[in-house]
Every structure is written in C-alpha cells, then in structure tokens.
Enzyme design. Structure first.
Site, PDB file in Angstrom:
ATOM      1  N   HIS A  67       0.829  -1.219   0.000  1.00 44.95           N
ATOM      2  CA  HIS A  67       0.000   0.000   0.000  1.00 44.95           C
ATOM      3  C   HIS A  67       0.862   1.267   0.000  1.00 44.95           C
ATOM      4  CE1 HIS A  67      -3.872  -2.115   0.899  1.00 44.95           C
ATOM      5  NE2 HIS A  67      -3.058  -2.981   1.485  1.00 44.95           N
ATOM      6  N   ASN A  81     -10.300  -2.837   2.533  1.00 44.45           N
ATOM      7  CA  ASN A  81     -10.006  -2.858   1.100  1.00 44.45           C
ATOM      8  C   ASN A  81     -11.280  -2.621   0.313  1.00 44.45           C
ATOM      9  OD1 ASN A  81      -7.253  -3.355   1.268  1.00 44.45           O
ATOM     10  ND2 ASN A  81      -7.447  -5.574   0.980  1.00 44.45           N
ATOM     11  N   TYR A 115       0.805  -4.312  12.311  1.00 46.21           N
ATOM     12  CA  TYR A 115       0.722  -2.882  11.994  1.00 46.21           C
ATOM     13  C   TYR A 115       1.543  -2.025  12.951  1.00 46.21           C
ATOM     14  CZ  TYR A 115      -2.614  -3.904   8.328  1.00 46.21           C
ATOM     15  OH  TYR A 115      -3.182  -4.374   7.180  1.00 46.21           O
TER      16      TYR A 115
HETATM   17 FE1  HDE Z   1      -2.481  -4.798   5.474  1.00 50.82          FE
HETATM   18  N1  HDE Z   1      -0.693  -4.036   5.954  1.00 50.82           N
HETATM   19  N2  HDE Z   1      -1.844  -6.627   6.049  1.00 50.82           N
HETATM   20  N3  HDE Z   1      -4.221  -5.660   4.846  1.00 50.82           N
HETATM   21  N4  HDE Z   1      -3.137  -3.042   4.870  1.00 50.82           N
HETATM   22  C1  HDE Z   1      -0.328  -2.761   5.788  1.00 50.82           C
HETATM   23  O1  HDE Z   1       0.800  -1.435   7.351  1.00 50.82           O
HETATM   24  C2  HDE Z   1      -0.755  -6.870   6.796  1.00 50.82           C
HETATM   25  C3  HDE Z   1      -4.560  -6.972   4.907  1.00 50.82           C
HETATM   26  C4  HDE Z   1      -4.377  -2.730   4.447  1.00 50.82           C
HETATM   27  O2  HDE Z   1      -3.226   3.460   4.015  1.00 50.82           O
HETATM   28  C5  HDE Z   1       1.016  -2.452   6.422  1.00 50.82           C
HETATM   29  O3  HDE Z   1       1.077   0.799   7.520  1.00 50.82           O
HETATM   30  C6  HDE Z   1      -0.676  -8.256   7.133  1.00 50.82           C
HETATM   31  C7  HDE Z   1      -5.958  -7.158   4.673  1.00 50.82           C
HETATM   32  C8  HDE Z   1      -4.448  -1.337   4.065  1.00 50.82           C
HETATM   33  O4  HDE Z   1      -1.595   3.334   5.475  1.00 50.82           O
HETATM   34  C9  HDE Z   1       1.394  -3.775   7.099  1.00 50.82           C
HETATM   35  C10 HDE Z   1      -1.761  -8.830   6.535  1.00 50.82           C
HETATM   36  C11 HDE Z   1      -6.442  -5.906   4.444  1.00 50.82           C
HETATM   37  C12 HDE Z   1      -3.169  -0.833   4.314  1.00 50.82           C
HETATM   38  C13 HDE Z   1       0.241  -4.663   6.718  1.00 50.82           C
HETATM   39  C14 HDE Z   1      -2.497  -7.811   5.871  1.00 50.82           C
HETATM   40  C15 HDE Z   1      -5.346  -4.989   4.540  1.00 50.82           C
HETATM   41  C16 HDE Z   1      -2.385  -1.929   4.816  1.00 50.82           C
HETATM   42  C17 HDE Z   1       2.038  -1.898   5.497  1.00 50.82           C
HETATM   43  C18 HDE Z   1      -2.131 -10.310   6.512  1.00 50.82           C
HETATM   44  C19 HDE Z   1      -7.881  -5.508   4.093  1.00 50.82           C
HETATM   45  C20 HDE Z   1      -2.692   0.569   4.054  1.00 50.82           C
HETATM   46  C21 HDE Z   1       2.105  -0.417   5.800  1.00 50.82           C
HETATM   47  C22 HDE Z   1      -2.731 -10.750   7.649  1.00 50.82           C
HETATM   48  C23 HDE Z   1      -8.821  -5.805   5.119  1.00 50.82           C
HETATM   49  C24 HDE Z   1      -2.941   1.468   5.213  1.00 50.82           C
HETATM   50  C25 HDE Z   1       1.290  -0.239   6.961  1.00 50.82           C
HETATM   51  C26 HDE Z   1      -2.554   2.873   4.878  1.00 50.82           C
HETATM   52  C27 HDE Z   1      -1.054  -1.808   5.203  1.00 50.82           C
HETATM   53  C28 HDE Z   1       0.179  -5.924   7.137  1.00 50.82           C
HETATM   54  C29 HDE Z   1      -3.656  -8.070   5.107  1.00 50.82           C
HETATM   55  C30 HDE Z   1      -5.532  -3.580   4.329  1.00 50.82           C
HETATM   56  C31 HDE Z   1       2.744  -4.347   6.714  1.00 50.82           C
HETATM   57  C32 HDE Z   1       0.379  -8.922   7.963  1.00 50.82           C
HETATM   58  C33 HDE Z   1      -6.733  -8.467   4.720  1.00 50.82           C
HETATM   59  C34 HDE Z   1      -5.652  -0.591   3.519  1.00 50.82           C
HETATM   60  O5  HDE Z   1       1.434  -3.645   8.481  1.00 50.82           O
END
Ligand code: HDE
Length: 716
Positions: free
Chosen positions: A92, A165, A379
């Site tokens: 993202h 999402n 996060y």
């Molecule tokens: Fe994320 N995800 N994610 N994700 N995600 C990040 O956090 C993670 C997942 C989502 O505009 C990271 O700040 C893992 C699902 C958004 O700043 C990180 C898993 C969904 C954003 C991270 C998921 C998301 C992130 C990277 C698997 C939808 C952007 C930068 C379990 C429900 C937020 C950050 C923004 C961002 C980890 C799966 C949505 C690495 C481990 C499912 C919208 O922490």
C-alpha cells in the site's frame, strides 16, 4: 566579492507568500514570529531560528575557492534534505488521503457501547487513505490491483482504524502467508520488475499453489481492480468483528462502505492508456472533486449476526476468504462518511498516517479470524519501522482528538512528556491519570480452550464455491472481462505449467470460463480439474449485489464529459450541452487542437482545457464531438483526434456528435458501426435525451464487436 541576490528568498518565485504552518510556529519560533523582512514577509531562518542572509550561495574562500565547514546553514539545509525520505510502506505504498467526517444515523446502543454510535447526528472527524497494494510509491494509479480503503475515526473514546479494502475477501486464510503473497506479487527480486503488476510468473505461481485464493482471484480479475474513481468504489472491513454492548453482549459485525454515486470501473485497455495519459488519474479526481465542493460520500453499512446465524453456514465466518451475501443478510446503513478537505501537506498527513487494526475503542472488538489477529501484530511493528520511533502517536495526524493521559515517556522525538513528579502509578502524590474499570476498554470475555496446534480448521476448506458464486453473479459483460483479464495476466506468465495449473482451478469454478481462457491462451490439451479439498457447491444462488453493472448509478452525476471542439464550433449547441451536463452535477472539459482555445461560429472565443494529444478520451466518461466542416480537413489527419474517437468507441462510451463531425467518425473507422451509444446532436431535445442516456455509463453490448471477447465459448 561574490554577487549577492538582490532580494531575500522569503518569497516564492511566483511572489506568493510562504505559508507558515501552526506546527512550525510552535516548534520553530517558540510561538512568536518576530522577524520580518522589509517587505513584511517572514525572514528565512535556519531550523535554530538564526536569520539567513543568503540562501543562494554557499560560503567559500574567494569567488572560486573551496567551501567552508563554517557554513552551518548550508550543512543544515543539505543534511535535512538528505533525510527527507522515510521508508515507504511495504504494501500500500502508493496512497492518497483526505479529511472528512462520519455522521451517525441513529443510536446503536443496543448492540455496541462504542461512543461513536451512541447519538444520532453526531459528527466524528475522520481521515481516509486510499491506496494500491503492489506498486511502489511512484507507481501509476490505474494498476490492476486491490485498493486499500483505510479509515481513521477520531472518536471521543480513542481512534478507531477500520483498515479495509475495496474487495470483501482476501487471498489467504492465515497471516503467516502474507510475506510470501506480497513477495510473489511485487517485483521479482532478481530483475526488479514488473512494477505494480500481477501479470508475471511469481504471482501466478504462488496463486496457483494456493487454492484458498480462488475467491479473491475472481474479484481481482473483475473490474473491481480498475475503478474509475476512488469515489466510485465500495469498501469493506473484510473480517468479522464484534460489537459489544454495555452488558458485554457480543454481536458479530461485518462493515461495508457504499459509495453514494454508485460503482463504476473502467475497461482494461482504457486503464493501460490512462496510466500513460495521467498516472495520477485517481489522485487528481479526488483532489478536483473535493476542491470544487463535490464532496465524495459513502454510507457505512453493517451486517449484524449472532453465533447461531454464523453456524447456519457451511463456511466459517472467521474465514476471510468468504462473504455473507447481502441477499441472505441485508446490510443496514448506520451512518455516512463525507470527505470534504484535502490535507495541507501530503507528507505530514497522508504519508505519516499510521493505521493499525488494533486501534479499536470500547464497544468494538476482534473475532478469532487468524488473518485479523496476525494483522493486529503487524501494523504496530510496521509503524515503528516507518516512522522511526515509538512516538508516532504524537504526530497530529495520528494523535487522538480526545483527551489522552498516560505515563509513557521519552524515546525519539518525544513531543509530549508527563509533567509533575509522578511518572508511574499507583502513586501517592495524587498525580496523574487512573484506570477506570467502568469506562475503560473491556475485551469481550470469549471462552477459549484447546491444544496448541498449527492447523487450518476443516471449516476453512471450501475454496471454490464462493468463487463460482461470484462469477455467476456477474453480467455477461463482466464475465467477459474476467475471462479477458485472466487471459491477459496468464499470457504474461512464461512457464506454461503455471498457466495450466490456473486452468485446473478454473475448472472447479466454471467450466466455460476455464475453456474460454484455455482457448484464448492456446492451451492444446485441457488439464484435469485441480484436486479440491471440498467439491464446489453448484447450488449457491447468484448474488446481484456482487455485480458492478447491476449496482450502477443510472445517473451521470460526478462523472466527466469531454467535448472535442474546433474553430467554427456551434456555440449554441456547445452551451446547451454544457448546461445540461452541469445541471446533472457532472463536469465538462473542452479539448481543442490548441489549448489556447477556438473561435466559435458566433465569433466568440472559447478556451480549452486540453489539447487533443493531452486530453485523450480515456480521461472522460463520455465524449461529444462538436467541430465544423472548416476544421475537418485538419482534424481527420490528426492521429490523436482519430484515436480520441476510436478509443471512446472501443471503450464502449457514449459518443454524441454533430453533423459536421461525421467525417471524423468515418476516419476513426466507426461510421459503419453506429449504435445506440452513438447519438447525433442537433438541438436541445437531442441533447436532453443523450444526457439522460449517459447515466447508463457504457454501452457494454458493443463490446463483442470490438473485442476478442466475441468468441463464443467452446464446448468442454
Ligand atoms: Fe495490510 N498491511 N496486512 N491488509 N493493509 C499494511 O501497514 C498486513 C490486509 C491494508 O493506508 C502495512 O502501515 C498483514 C488485509 C491497508 O496506510 C502492514 C496482513 C487488508 C493498508 C500490513 C495484511 C489490509 C495496509 C504496510 C495479513 C484488508 C494501508 C504499511 C494478515 C482488510 C494502510 C502499513 C494505509 C497496510 C500488514 C492483510 C488492508 C505491513 C500482515 C486483509 C488498507 O502492516
């Protein structure tokens, strides 16, 4: 003597005054700016506050000699510049944010004690960041990709981050697989490409070895991953969460954001061209909408259910690869989100905002979805890395807007330390905050029991039924787009075995789809269907709520009409078109051979927004050609003008034209194919009828005549 600049650099080159932000006033000057240049503008200073006399020439020995380390101003300026970047988000990375508010429709105190849902009409400040997932920070907006829809609500009992999402399911069922998924999706590590694309071997290799991703595959190959605007997308919390009320009763909840202006996506060929014509297409669209007062709006809606209801399904509500169809459990609108202000500074707000799934206020709690639980760990970690220390909650964009008190102290960049003697508790100084058993966050006392194991429950085993349900819920045009997207993506995969493995999965979803894709890829021998942990259910009813076309807005509001004009344009007709579109709360932009403008038939001069090369039709939802016979000789020779029309046609857009523009239609190769979406305009009546039609957005019925999608499905 070195020449000195005539004037202090405290004004910008355009002469605009330098904007001093509140933050700088506090930190940089101790709250008072008392230094002003002769012309009343603030004097440029170092970060220590020392006034700067010359910001153009570094200190040196003689006019041509070496530079001097005495030059603390030069050193500080370059040092700061060298450290301007922070690590981009691992996923993202490319995003765009806006401020707004959430307005609660009615009290939900029966199901949740969350303060934000207690009072009808209450407004809560919000920051939203939309994003793509795979691309780096500078990638183009129209990549085929999932969009992040992350919402931070600054509630009176703490920040609530709903980090969702635009697709309600996910690829994997366990967070431990996330690094592999993302490694596979992003650039391949040896060659560092492709950028912001899943059309490559590694992605499809991983996916084809991960059957649980098949429902998500159907969603990402649909037009959901090429939205026309961030304003026309749905958002989803994805996981099952809990609402918890004052009596500690839990209700399961799934969150949905519904765009007020309806759903809309673009065509793939259009997306590819938008990325070239305007890589910031989504950013610009959101910026323009908010700056012109057309504030984007979504309703927050919930699906509420209890354990008995959850048990009535043969899939698990803790499995993030599944949805509960809206036809089975309708969504209930509980409030609206309005985005009405852009950040003052992209870095300070959009880049530094730190969303964390674990940010929940009292009354909102987690379920045991293993993906959600893994996210709750990830996060916080990622923010520490990105923002460099534990005090990122001191940044204005991350700080709660309600009172907050605790004894956390020190660390990098601490801007808020406890005052007084006691920095611990309990203490007998009578100082500092205390816990509150009555108001404090109480976790839902779920009963948990079992052995420590590494396994996936049986209830997570059905990987194909909902993928099939999604596919059969699409209109014909949307099904065609899924087949075309799969064909395109897999055509970029070099290893034939990976293509075949994907066909094996598609056979478990829909045999005709599998056959179309196999045929278009030129696969000689159909592979057998993939081994399935559970057979695909054939009895799930289609869910019209899953189709974008079925949920179309049926109005042109918020969309954009591009009008191609030339010298001699019928001024009256142009005025009629513009008036009608604006009355529909849509936007008109004019495209002309020269951006300066054209002289109309009544002698008036009309300025244009774009020259033809800079304003291709992919930037508009529909187009109108208002030219003149005098201009036609040149226009028909202009490749960009012919592309303008031909692209609008192949992207199934409505095309209005006046009589004099017919030769251009002919040269664009479509004069023989005019259909209900190509409409001749001569006066007010035609115009109103045409504008009315625009609400349908696209003439998808035209597509088989201009696209490969025409091939009838072979028999399997
Ligand atoms: Fe994320 N995800 N994610 N994700 N995600 C990040 O956090 C993670 C997942 C989502 O505009 C990271 O700040 C893992 C699902 C958004 O700043 C990180 C898993 C969904 C954003 C991270 C998921 C998301 C992130 C990277 C698997 C939808 C952007 C930068 C379990 C429900 C937020 C950050 C923004 C961002 C980890 C799966 C949505 C690495 C481990 C499912 C919208 O922490």
């Amino acid at each position: 003597m070195a020449k000195r600049p005539a004037k202090s650099a405290s004004t910008t080159s355009s002469g605009d005054s330098v904007k001093i932000h509140d933050q700088q006033l506090h930190r940089g000057t101790g709250g008072e700016l008392h230094q002003f240049a002769e012309d009343g503008q603030a004097v440029l200073t170092t970060s220590q506050g020392a006034p700067v006399a010359d910001d153009q020439n570094s200190l040196r020995v003689g006019p041509r000699g070496p530079l001097l380390v005495d030059d603390f101003h030069f050193r500080e300026k370059i040092f700061h510049f060298d450290h301007e970047r922070i690590p981009e988000r691992v996923v993202h990375a490319r995003g765009y944010g806006a401020h707004g508010f959430f307005e609660t429709y009615e009290s939900l105190s029966d199901v949740t004690r969350a303060d934000v849902f207690q009072r009808a009409g209450e407004k809560t400040p919000v920051f939203v960041r939309f994003s793509t997932v795979a691309g780096n920070k500078g990638s183009a907006d129209l990549a085929r990709d999932v969009r992040g829809f992350a919402v931070k609500m600054y509630t009176k009992e703490g920040n609530w981050d709903l980090v969702g999402n635009n697709i309600p399911v996910f690829f994997i069922q366990d967070a431990i697989k996330f690094p592999d998924l993302i490694h596979a999706a992003k650039q391949e590590p040896d060659r560092a490409f492709p950028q912001a694309q899943t059309a490559h071997d590694n992605f499809w290799d991983f996916i084809s070895l991960t059957p649980e991703s098949m429902n998500m595959v159907m969603w990402i190959m649909s037009d959901r991953t090429i939205p026309r605007s961030l304003r026309f997308m749905e958002g989803f919390g994805v996981h099952t969460f809990r609402f918890v009320n004052a009596e500690d009763k839990s209700t399961f909840v799934k969150f949905h954001w519904k765009p007020k202006l309806g759903l809309q996506s673009v065509a793939w060929n259009e997306a590819v061209k938008i990325n070239g014509a305007d890589p910031d297409f989504h950013r610009r669209d959101l910026w323009n909408a908010i700056q012109t007062g057309n504030f984007p709006e979504w309703e927050l809606a919930v699906q509420l259910f209890d354990q008995d209801f959850a048990d009535s399904f043969d899939f698990d509500v803790l499995d993030p690869t599944k949805i509960i169809p809206e036809e089975i459990l309708p969504v209930r609108p509980i409030g609206r989100l309005v985005l009405d202000r852009m950040p003052d500074n992209f870095f300070a707000e959009t880049e530094q905002v730190a969303f964390m799934t674990q940010n929940v206020p009292p009354g909102i709690d987690f379920s045991n979805d293993p993906l959600l639980q893994g996210r709750n760990f990830s996060y916080l970690d990622t923010q520490l890395k990105r923002l460099g220390g534990p005090n990122f909650t001191h940044l204005p964009i991350n700080a709660p807007k309600c009172p907050m008190h605790n004894f956390q102290q020190d660390g990098h960049m601490a801007m808020r330390n406890p005052v007084g003697r006691a920095n611990y508790q309990p203490n007998s100084h009578g100082e500092g905050p205390r816990e509150s058993p009555s108001h404090g966050y109480r976790h839902f006392p779920a009963e948990e029991q079992g052995q420590k194991v590494r396994l996936r429950p049986e209830s997570f085993a059905d990987h194909y039924s909902q993928a099939r349900q999604f596919y059969i819920s699409q209109t014909g045009a949307e099904q065609r787009h899924i087949a075309m997207a799969l064909t395109f993506e897999l055509s970029k995969v070099e290893r034939v075995a990976i293509r075949e493995r994907m066909i094996s999965h598609l056979l478990n979803i829909d045999k005709t789809l599998a056959a179309i894709v196999a045929q278009k890829l030129g696969i000689q021998k159909m592979p057998p269907a993939a081994d399935a942990a559970m057979p695909t259910r054939q009895d799930l009813e289609p869910s019209p709520a899953l189709s974008i076309v079925e949920r179309g807005p049926m109005r042109f509001e918020g969309r954009k009409l591009g009008v191609l004009i030339a010298d001699g344009v019928d001024a009256k007709l142009l005025k009629t078109v513009t008036k009608a579109v604006v009355a529909d709360k849509a936007v008109v932009e004019l495209i002309a051979p020269k951006v300066g403008g054209v002289t109309a038939d009544d002698g008036s001069f009309i300025e244009a927004h774009h020259m033809i090369d800079g304003g291709p039709s992919v930037l508009f939802d529909a187009v109108v050609l208002l030219t003149s016979l005098q201009a036609m000789d040149d226009l028909v020779k202009e490749a960009a003008a012919r592309d303008f029309v031909a692209d609008a046609f192949q992207h199934c857009k409505y095309i209005g034209y006046d009589q004099s523009s017919l030769p251009l239609l002919e040269k664009a190769g479509i004069a023989g194919q005019l259909d209900e979406g190509t409409v001749q305009l001569s006066g007010g009546k035609d115009v109103s009828a045409f504008i009315e039609e625009l609400g349908k957005l696209r003439v998808w019925g035209r597509e088989p005549s201009v696209k490969l999608g025409k091939a009838s499905p072979p028999t399997v």
